[in-house]
Enzyme design. Structure first.
Site, PDB file in Angstrom:
ATOM      1  N   GLU A  17       0.834  -1.205   0.000  1.00  0.00           N
ATOM      2  CA  GLU A  17       0.000   0.000   0.000  1.00  0.00           C
ATOM      3  C   GLU A  17       0.869   1.256   0.000  1.00  0.00           C
ATOM      4  O   GLU A  17       1.884   1.329   0.694  1.00  0.00           O
ATOM      5  CB  GLU A  17      -0.912   0.016   1.224  1.00  0.00           C
ATOM      6  N   TYR A  49      -6.481   7.347  -0.553  1.00  0.00           N
ATOM      7  CA  TYR A  49      -7.273   8.502  -0.976  1.00  0.00           C
ATOM      8  C   TYR A  49      -7.299   9.452   0.202  1.00  0.00           C
ATOM      9  O   TYR A  49      -7.690   9.063   1.312  1.00  0.00           O
ATOM     10  CB  TYR A  49      -8.682   8.021  -1.311  1.00  0.00           C
TER      11      TYR A  49
END
Length: 285
Positions: A17, A49
């Site tokens: 990630e 995000y």
């Protein structure tokens, strides 16, 4: 490219990630990180995000870069906080144009001091329903083995998470440092008839202040024995070695418990994540 459920069906997965950088220096560092970690042949990578949609544009750009340049399946995160239904619908359409197959649906958190009069969704479950009505994607959600920080009670939290996971195709957990928390959580879900694959998230603990801050926000345990070892370390290199050792041991325990894969939180740095992946059986080419 590939749906995450199909990747999970093929065997235990490795994923990383990243956060979308906000400046040129961060972008260059992320490119170097992606170049190194893509050599481990991960099944997918995800891009966060920002709170309140602060990195909406960069998220889409980096998803394209990961897929097109590094040839790795890329999954955008999507938070619904502060967005109207029309805004979320537009974002979904953009990702459909890009050929996205997977998305992580999150409620998200507003920046401190910001109010959201336009927010259309209160939960990730509502966002999941909205996405599914508009896109034929694999939809993931976040899981909290040690409890969600806003939960009213343990039972209410488990009931809510079970309902959310029942709507999703897979879940990824917040990072943690005790494999038994994950094992207990999955068993509790199973007792409620939920068999959605839950991929545990792990983060090599190399920065005491950072881990303490994030653990407090997520109400996850930062074991005293790990913190004390890091505090006693005499250099950044020694702290990295300790962090890698902790993450490797945890990863092995999670895989032994039957976890469908491992999701490594990188903080956009490659070395520790690469060393963990290699030690766990995913060496770089």
């Amino acid at each position: 490219m590939a749906r995450i459920t199909r990747l999970l069906d093929a065997g235990q997965t490795l994923s990383f990630e990243f956060s979308a950088p906000r400046d040129e220096a961060g972008a260059e560092r992320l490119k170097q990180t992606l170049d190194r970690l893509s050599k481990h042949r991960p099944q997918f990578m995800s891009v966060t995000y920002g709170a309140g949609g602060t990195t909406r544009g960069p998220t889409r750009d980096w998803v394209r870069t990961i897929r097109d340049h590094f040839q790795v399946e890329a999954m955008p995160h999507l938070t619904c906080v502060a967005h109207t239904r029309d805004e979320i619908a537009a974002i979904i359409e953009d990702y459909q144009e890009d050929g996205v197959d997977n998305i992580l649906a999150l409620r998200g958190d507003l920046p401190q001091g910001v109010e959201s009069p336009s927010q259309a969704f209160d939960t990730a479950a509502e966002l999941t329903d909205f996405i599914r009505s508009r896109a034929d994607w694999d939809i993931g959600v976040a899981a909290h083995p040690e409890g969600h920080p806003m939960a009213a009670s343990v039972e209410a939290d488990l009931s809510h998470q079970a309902r959310k996971l029942a709507q999703a195709d897979f879940a990824i957990t917040q990072f943690g440092y005790r494999a038994e928390h994950y094992d207990q959580f999955v068993n509790q879900l199973d007792a409620r008839g939920i068999d959605t694959p839950v991929i545990p998230g792990i983060m090599p603990p190399t920065n005491v202040a950072g881990i303490e801050r994030m653990s407090a926000i997520n109400t996850t345990e930062f074991p005293v024995e790990i913190r004390e070892r890091l505090e006693a370390a005499s250099s950044a290199a020694e702290r990295r070695e300790i962090g890698v050792e902790v993450a490797v041991r945890l990863g092995r325990e999670l895989l032994d418990f039957g976890a469908p894969g491992l999701h490594i939180y990188t903080m956009n740095f490659a070395r520790a994540a690469s060393e963990v992946a290699t030690a766990l059986g995913w060496p770089a080419d």
